[in-house]
Design a protein around this motif. Structure first.
Motif, PDB file in Angstrom:
ATOM      1  N   UNK A  68       0.833  -1.214   0.000  1.00 26.04           N
ATOM      2  CA  UNK A  68       0.000   0.000   0.000  1.00 26.04           C
ATOM      3  C   UNK A  68       0.862   1.256   0.000  1.00 26.04           C
ATOM      4  N   UNK A  69       1.845   1.297   0.893  1.00 24.32           N
ATOM      5  CA  UNK A  69       2.717   2.476   0.985  1.00 24.32           C
ATOM      6  C   UNK A  69       3.612   2.581  -0.249  1.00 24.32           C
ATOM      7  N   UNK A  70       4.169   1.450  -0.679  1.00 26.33           N
ATOM      8  CA  UNK A  70       5.077   1.471  -1.824  1.00 26.33           C
ATOM      9  C   UNK A  70       4.388   1.804  -3.131  1.00 26.33           C
ATOM     10  N   UNK A  71       3.155   1.317  -3.314  1.00 24.52           N
ATOM     11  CA  UNK A  71       2.410   1.629  -4.536  1.00 24.52           C
ATOM     12  C   UNK A  71       2.002   3.100  -4.560  1.00 24.52           C
ATOM     13  N   UNK A  72       1.711   3.649  -3.378  1.00 22.94           N
ATOM     14  CA  UNK A  72       1.334   5.058  -3.300  1.00 22.94           C
ATOM     15  C   UNK A  72       2.535   5.980  -3.490  1.00 22.94           C
ATOM     16  N   UNK A  73       3.689   5.521  -3.031  1.00 23.40           N
ATOM     17  CA  UNK A  73       4.895   6.354  -3.089  1.00 23.40           C
ATOM     18  C   UNK A  73       6.060   5.511  -3.603  1.00 23.40           C
ATOM     19  N   UNK A  74       5.993   5.080  -4.878  1.00 22.69           N
ATOM     20  CA  UNK A  74       7.036   4.194  -5.404  1.00 22.69           C
ATOM     21  C   UNK A  74       8.400   4.868  -5.523  1.00 22.69           C
ATOM     22  N   UNK A  75       8.408   6.219  -5.481  1.00 20.42           N
ATOM     23  CA  UNK A  75       9.705   6.920  -5.573  1.00 20.42           C
ATOM     24  C   UNK A  75      10.610   6.554  -4.401  1.00 20.42           C
ATOM     25  N   UNK A  76      10.037   6.476  -3.195  1.00 17.13           N
ATOM     26  CA  UNK A  76      10.762   6.060  -1.981  1.00 17.13           C
ATOM     27  C   UNK A  76      12.163   6.678  -1.887  1.00 17.13           C
ATOM     28  N   UNK A  93      -6.210  14.094  -9.694  1.00 18.39           N
ATOM     29  CA  UNK A  93      -6.422  12.647  -9.605  1.00 18.39           C
ATOM     30  C   UNK A  93      -5.300  11.901 -10.316  1.00 18.39           C
ATOM     31  N   UNK A  94      -4.899  12.391 -11.495  1.00 17.84           N
ATOM     32  CA  UNK A  94      -3.876  11.706 -12.290  1.00 17.84           C
ATOM     33  C   UNK A  94      -2.479  11.864 -11.720  1.00 17.84           C
ATOM     34  N   UNK A  95      -2.265  12.837 -10.861  1.00 13.47           N
ATOM     35  CA  UNK A  95      -0.930  13.037 -10.291  1.00 13.47           C
ATOM     36  C   UNK A  95      -0.848  12.619  -8.824  1.00 13.47           C
ATOM     37  N   UNK A  96      -1.912  12.886  -8.053  1.00 17.39           N
ATOM     38  CA  UNK A  96      -1.888  12.630  -6.612  1.00 17.39           C
ATOM     39  C   UNK A  96      -2.982  11.662  -6.160  1.00 17.39           C
ATOM     40  N   UNK A  97      -4.173  11.811  -6.725  1.00 16.97           N
ATOM     41  CA  UNK A  97      -5.328  11.061  -6.236  1.00 16.97           C
ATOM     42  C   UNK A  97      -5.133   9.561  -6.237  1.00 16.97           C
ATOM     43  N   UNK A  98      -4.540   9.029  -7.302  1.00 12.41           N
ATOM     44  CA  UNK A  98      -4.334   7.571  -7.364  1.00 12.41           C
ATOM     45  C   UNK A  98      -3.437   7.084  -6.235  1.00 12.41           C
ATOM     46  N   UNK A  99      -2.536   7.946  -5.787  1.00  9.21           N
ATOM     47  CA  UNK A  99      -1.637   7.564  -4.681  1.00  9.21           C
ATOM     48  C   UNK A  99      -2.435   7.363  -3.391  1.00  9.21           C
ATOM     49  N   UNK A 100      -3.414   8.235  -3.148  1.00 15.80           N
ATOM     50  CA  UNK A 100      -4.231   8.111  -1.949  1.00 15.80           C
ATOM     51  C   UNK A 100      -5.083   6.841  -1.993  1.00 15.80           C
ATOM     52  N   UNK A 101      -5.481   6.446  -3.204  1.00 19.04           N
ATOM     53  CA  UNK A 101      -6.269   5.216  -3.334  1.00 19.04           C
ATOM     54  C   UNK A 101      -5.467   4.008  -2.842  1.00 19.04           C
ATOM     55  N   UNK A 102      -4.218   3.916  -3.300  1.00 23.89           N
ATOM     56  CA  UNK A 102      -3.378   2.797  -2.855  1.00 23.89           C
ATOM     57  C   UNK A 102      -3.025   2.928  -1.376  1.00 23.89           C
ATOM     58  N   UNK A 103      -2.728   4.159  -0.929  1.00 20.81           N
ATOM     59  CA  UNK A 103      -2.325   4.363   0.468  1.00 20.81           C
ATOM     60  C   UNK A 103      -3.440   4.011   1.433  1.00 20.81           C
ATOM     61  N   UNK A 104      -4.702   4.160   1.010  1.00 23.14           N
ATOM     62  CA  UNK A 104      -5.824   3.885   1.908  1.00 23.14           C
ATOM     63  C   UNK A 104      -5.822   2.448   2.418  1.00 23.14           C
ATOM     64  N   UNK A 105      -5.211   1.538   1.671  1.00 24.22           N
ATOM     65  CA  UNK A 105      -5.183   0.134   2.088  1.00 24.22           C
ATOM     66  C   UNK A 105      -4.317  -0.077   3.323  1.00 24.22           C
ATOM     67  N   UNK A 106      -3.406   0.863   3.600  1.00 23.08           N
ATOM     68  CA  UNK A 106      -2.523   0.711   4.752  1.00 23.08           C
ATOM     69  C   UNK A 106      -3.303   0.679   6.060  1.00 23.08           C
ATOM     70  N   UNK A 107      -4.469   1.345   6.108  1.00 25.58           N
ATOM     71  CA  UNK A 107      -5.253   1.401   7.362  1.00 25.58           C
ATOM     72  C   UNK A 107      -5.796   0.019   7.732  1.00 25.58           C
TER      73      UNK A 107
END
Length: 462
Positions: free
Chosen positions: A96-104, A185-199
């Protein structure tokens, strides 16, 4: 809440923790639906990549699902059911975290590159491995702690959690995107979608520290005192002693060869998994909006609303399975479900052949989907979790689940091609598979209602 010595409240609590793995299974596989378009813009369009590469990115988690399913037996036997689920929770959270922020901190933020695309897909594969592990071990855990008379209902709750997880993420994705400009959505929103799974992943991992290992795994590893303590808390002392005696009679060898009880039990497990996919359910789940648009002539927003209606129906009929599986048995529900699916698919095929466009499409897709959800959806997992003898269960479930994910990939990947060749034939093919699945259950699959896992082992010895 106790009944005949059973502590149902305790076992339901353990089951609800395990079903969080099922919820994450559904959440992880469906989260891509909201992010897919943005990923195409962020990666494929920015890098000039074709639709084939985008398709791999969209479905890369399935690769992990096959790997996780195949390795689930190794982890379940080496680490134990509980620690294997903790590993799955860790993989869900990391993905979830890595897909939302793959740059790491390794790549410039927001700048698409081939390296970033590969890294993103690696994190999605990790999540897929978590799905593969959870899909095998969650029902296994529930089956090994549940009393025989309510085991079917409790394992069926895992399928409810999977469908509920899908429904939850649809609303989460919608909530994130609601009212936001497309550029965001195309730059940031999709990241929040993946990050939401971390909860839910963090909640799952935390709650797993509060549940015990299964008594059958403990007995397999000669931890009889711990096993007896858990059995007593679940079943009461008298019944716990009887179950412990049955378990000990089946674990003289802690790990048996996969065909120790003959090939038939393993073949049945594989075919249950394969038929669950070959009847075409994931075609309906993954491509429902497209089917509604093609056949019912719906606009995009209407087709999405029809998909929501179908999702609610799926939830309701999964509840029907939960309420009836221990009353009517596994085989009758599977056969009735197969007949309902065949009717639905043949009707859709005929409507396609005669180019009949209208509300009938929605009706028969709901007939098909409802039939699946009250039968093959949950009950396939019930049977896979309970038909295998104790000392080959980990290995055999892993083989069956890996076969299921491979069949899932085969059906999902071939549908767009088949539908482009001949729609009526494609839906008719899934109808034929539904008929064959009914015959398979009627002739070969044993009834497991009310039997302990050890009684099932005695059946295969015969």
């Amino acid at each position: 809440m106790q009944n005949n010595g059973q502590n149902k409240l305790y076992v339901v609590g353990l089951t609800l923790v395990a079903t969080l793995g099922g919820l994450l299974f559904g959440y992880d596989t469906a989260v891509i639906s909201g992010a897919e378009g943005s990923l195409q813009v962020f990666f494929a369009h920015a890098l000039g990549l074709n639709d084939f590469v985008h398709g791999i990115t969209t479905s890369s988690a399935l690769i992990g699902c096959v790997i996780g399913g195949a390795l689930s037996g190794v982890f379940a036997n080496r680490l134990g059911r509980k620690r294997a689920l903790q590993l799955a929770a860790f993989l869900f959270f990391t993905s979830a975290i890595g897909s939302a922020y793959p740059e790491m901190f390794l790549f410039p933020f927001g700048e698409a590159s081939v390296g970033l695309l590969v890294t993103f897909n690696m994190f999605r594969v990790l999540g897929g491995i978590g799905v593969g592990l959870a899909s095998a071990i969650c029902p296994m855990y529930i089956a090994e702690i549940a009393p025989a008379n309510i085991r079917g209902r409790l394992v069926s709750l895992n399928q409810f959690a999977i469908i509920f997880g899908m429904l939850v993420v649809y609303f989460v994705n919608w909530g994130i995107a609601q009212g936001q400009p497309l550029e965001w959505i195309n730059s940031i929103g999709w990241r929040w979608m993946f990050a939401s799974e971390a909860i839910p992943a963090a909640l799952f991992g935390t709650l797993l520290f509060l549940v015990p290992e299964t008594p059958r795994y403990l007995a397999l590893n000669r931890e009889d005192e711990k096993a007896m303590s858990i059995l007593t808390r679940i079943n009461g002392r008298d019944r716990a002693q009887e179950i412990m005696t049955e378990i000990k009679s089946t674990v003289k060898v802690s790990a048996a060869k996969i065909f120790s009880y003959g090939k038939l039990v393993v073949i049945i497990g594989i075919l249950l998994s394969v038929f669950q996919q070959f009847v075409g359910i994931n075609v309906v789940l993954y491509y429902a909006p497209r089917i509604f648009q093609n056949m019912a002539g719906s606009a995009t927003d209407v087709s999405m609303m029809q998909t929501v209606v179908m999702g609610v129906v799926n939830i309701l009929f999964t509840v029907v399975a939960i309420m009836t599986v221990d009353k009517f048995g596994r085989k009758p529900l599977l056969i009735i479900g197969s007949i309902g699916m065949a009717i639905g698919m043949f009707a859709i095929g005929l409507m396609s052949y005669f180019q009949i466009i209208g509300i009938g499409t929605l009706i028969f897709i709901i007939v098909y989907s409802a039939s699946f959800m009250m039968s093959w959806g949950p009950i396939c997992w019930v049977l896979i979790s309970e038909i295998f003898p104790n000392n080959i269960r980990g290995k055999a479930v892993a083989i069956a689940v890996a076969a299921q994910w491979i069949a899932n990939f085969m059906v999902s990947s071939t549908f767009p091609f088949l539908i482009s060749v001949n729609e009526a034939f494609t839906y008719g093919l899934y109808g034929v598979m539904s008929v064959i699945s009914a015959i398979f259950v009627w002739k070969i699959v044993p009834e497991t209602k009310g039997k302990t896992l050890e009684q099932m082992e005695a059946l295969w010895k015969k």
